[in-house]
Scaffold this motif. Structure first.
Motif, short mmCIF file in Angstrom:
data_model
loop_
_atom_site.label_atom_id
_atom_site.label_comp_id
_atom_site.label_asym_id
_atom_site.label_seq_id
_atom_site.Cartn_x
_atom_site.Cartn_y
_atom_site.Cartn_z
N PHE A 1 1.95 7.05 -6.79
CA PHE A 1 0.84 7.95 -7.11
C PHE A 1 1.25 9.40 -6.88
O PHE A 1 1.03 10.26 -7.72
CB PHE A 1 -0.40 7.59 -6.27
CG PHE A 1 -1.55 8.51 -6.52
CD1 PHE A 1 -2.31 8.42 -7.68
CD2 PHE A 1 -1.89 9.50 -5.60
CE1 PHE A 1 -3.37 9.28 -7.92
CE2 PHE A 1 -2.93 10.36 -5.84
CZ PHE A 1 -3.69 10.25 -7.00
N THR A 2 1.88 9.66 -5.74
CA THR A 2 2.34 11.01 -5.41
C THR A 2 3.42 11.47 -6.38
O THR A 2 3.42 12.63 -6.83
CB THR A 2 2.89 11.05 -3.96
OG1 THR A 2 1.90 10.52 -3.08
CG2 THR A 2 3.24 12.46 -3.55
N THR A 3 4.32 10.57 -6.73
CA THR A 3 5.37 10.91 -7.70
C THR A 3 4.73 11.24 -9.05
O THR A 3 5.14 12.20 -9.72
CB THR A 3 6.36 9.74 -7.84
OG1 THR A 3 6.90 9.43 -6.56
CG2 THR A 3 7.49 10.09 -8.79
N MET B 1 0.81 -1.18 0.00
CA MET B 1 0.00 0.00 0.00
C MET B 1 0.87 1.26 0.00
O MET B 1 0.56 2.21 -0.71
CB MET B 1 -0.91 -0.06 1.23
CG MET B 1 -1.76 1.13 1.44
SD MET B 1 -3.14 0.98 0.33
CE MET B 1 -4.02 2.35 0.79
N PHE B 2 1.96 1.27 0.77
CA PHE B 2 2.85 2.42 0.83
C PHE B 2 3.52 2.65 -0.52
O PHE B 2 3.71 3.79 -0.93
CB PHE B 2 3.89 2.18 1.94
CG PHE B 2 4.82 3.36 2.12
CD1 PHE B 2 4.36 4.54 2.67
CD2 PHE B 2 6.13 3.30 1.71
CE1 PHE B 2 5.19 5.62 2.82
CE2 PHE B 2 6.97 4.38 1.86
CZ PHE B 2 6.51 5.54 2.43
N ARG B 3 3.85 1.58 -1.22
CA ARG B 3 4.51 1.68 -2.52
C ARG B 3 3.56 2.34 -3.53
O ARG B 3 3.98 3.19 -4.32
CB ARG B 3 4.90 0.28 -2.98
CG ARG B 3 5.74 0.30 -4.22
CD ARG B 3 6.04 -1.09 -4.69
NE ARG B 3 7.16 -1.63 -3.94
CZ ARG B 3 7.66 -2.82 -4.13
NH1 ARG B 3 7.11 -3.64 -4.99
NH2 ARG B 3 8.69 -3.24 -3.45
N ARG B 4 2.31 2.00 -3.52
CA ARG B 4 1.34 2.58 -4.44
C ARG B 4 1.14 4.07 -4.15
O ARG B 4 1.04 4.89 -5.06
CB ARG B 4 -0.01 1.87 -4.32
CG ARG B 4 0.00 0.52 -4.93
CD ARG B 4 -1.37 -0.08 -4.81
NE ARG B 4 -1.33 -1.44 -5.33
CZ ARG B 4 -2.32 -2.28 -5.23
NH1 ARG B 4 -3.43 -1.91 -4.63
NH2 ARG B 4 -2.22 -3.48 -5.71
N THR B 5 1.10 4.43 -2.90
CA THR B 5 0.95 5.83 -2.52
C THR B 5 2.17 6.64 -2.98
O THR B 5 2.04 7.77 -3.48
CB THR B 5 0.78 5.96 -0.99
OG1 THR B 5 -0.29 5.14 -0.57
CG2 THR B 5 0.51 7.39 -0.58
N PHE B 6 3.35 6.10 -2.83
CA PHE B 6 4.58 6.77 -3.27
C PHE B 6 4.53 7.04 -4.76
O PHE B 6 4.79 8.15 -5.21
CB PHE B 6 5.81 5.92 -2.90
CG PHE B 6 7.08 6.45 -3.49
CD1 PHE B 6 7.70 7.57 -2.98
CD2 PHE B 6 7.64 5.83 -4.60
CE1 PHE B 6 8.85 8.05 -3.55
CE2 PHE B 6 8.79 6.31 -5.18
CZ PHE B 6 9.41 7.43 -4.64
#
Length: 117
Positions: A8-10, A1-6
């Motif tokens: 997405f933000t990038t 989940m943290f990887r997807r958020t990173f």
């Protein structure tokens, strides 16, 4: 989940950055800005050409004066001989006697056509 958020933000940050860059470039390419930048470049080019032309003219004037001195020395023209006194001509005719100007060795004549009649 943290990887997807990173990622997405990038992606959002990259999209905002790219959109900002494209909008700036589009504003620079409007007809008004293109005309203003072309005018500024033309003015700068004109100033550069003027400065070069003035410099060239000053160089030509200096070299011309130097060459005249060289030629004058070579031909012996620079030695100032005694020159005759300058001639004097009346700029304004004498109202008392229009045919003669006092102090002059030359006679001046009036152009009044009614004088002889």
């Amino acid at each position: 989940m943290f990887r997807r958020t990173f990622w997405f933000t990038t992606g959002v940050a990259a999209g905002v950055w790219a959109t900002t860059k494209v909008n700036r470039k589009l504003k620079q390419l409007t007809p008004e800005n293109l005309a203003a930048s072309a005018a500024n470049k033309a003015i700068e080019a004109g100033h550069r050409i003027k400065d070069r032309a003035v410099g060239f003219a000053l160089d030509v004037r200096d070299n011309m004066a130097q060459r005249e001195e060289e030629l004058g020395e070579a031909l012996g023209i620079n030695a100032n001989p005694e020159l005759p006194a300058p001639r004097q001509y009346a700029a304004i005719e004498n109202r008392n006697n229009p045919k003669y100007v006092e102090g002059s060795t030359y006679q001046t004549y009036s152009y009044n056509r009614n004088e002889d009649h």
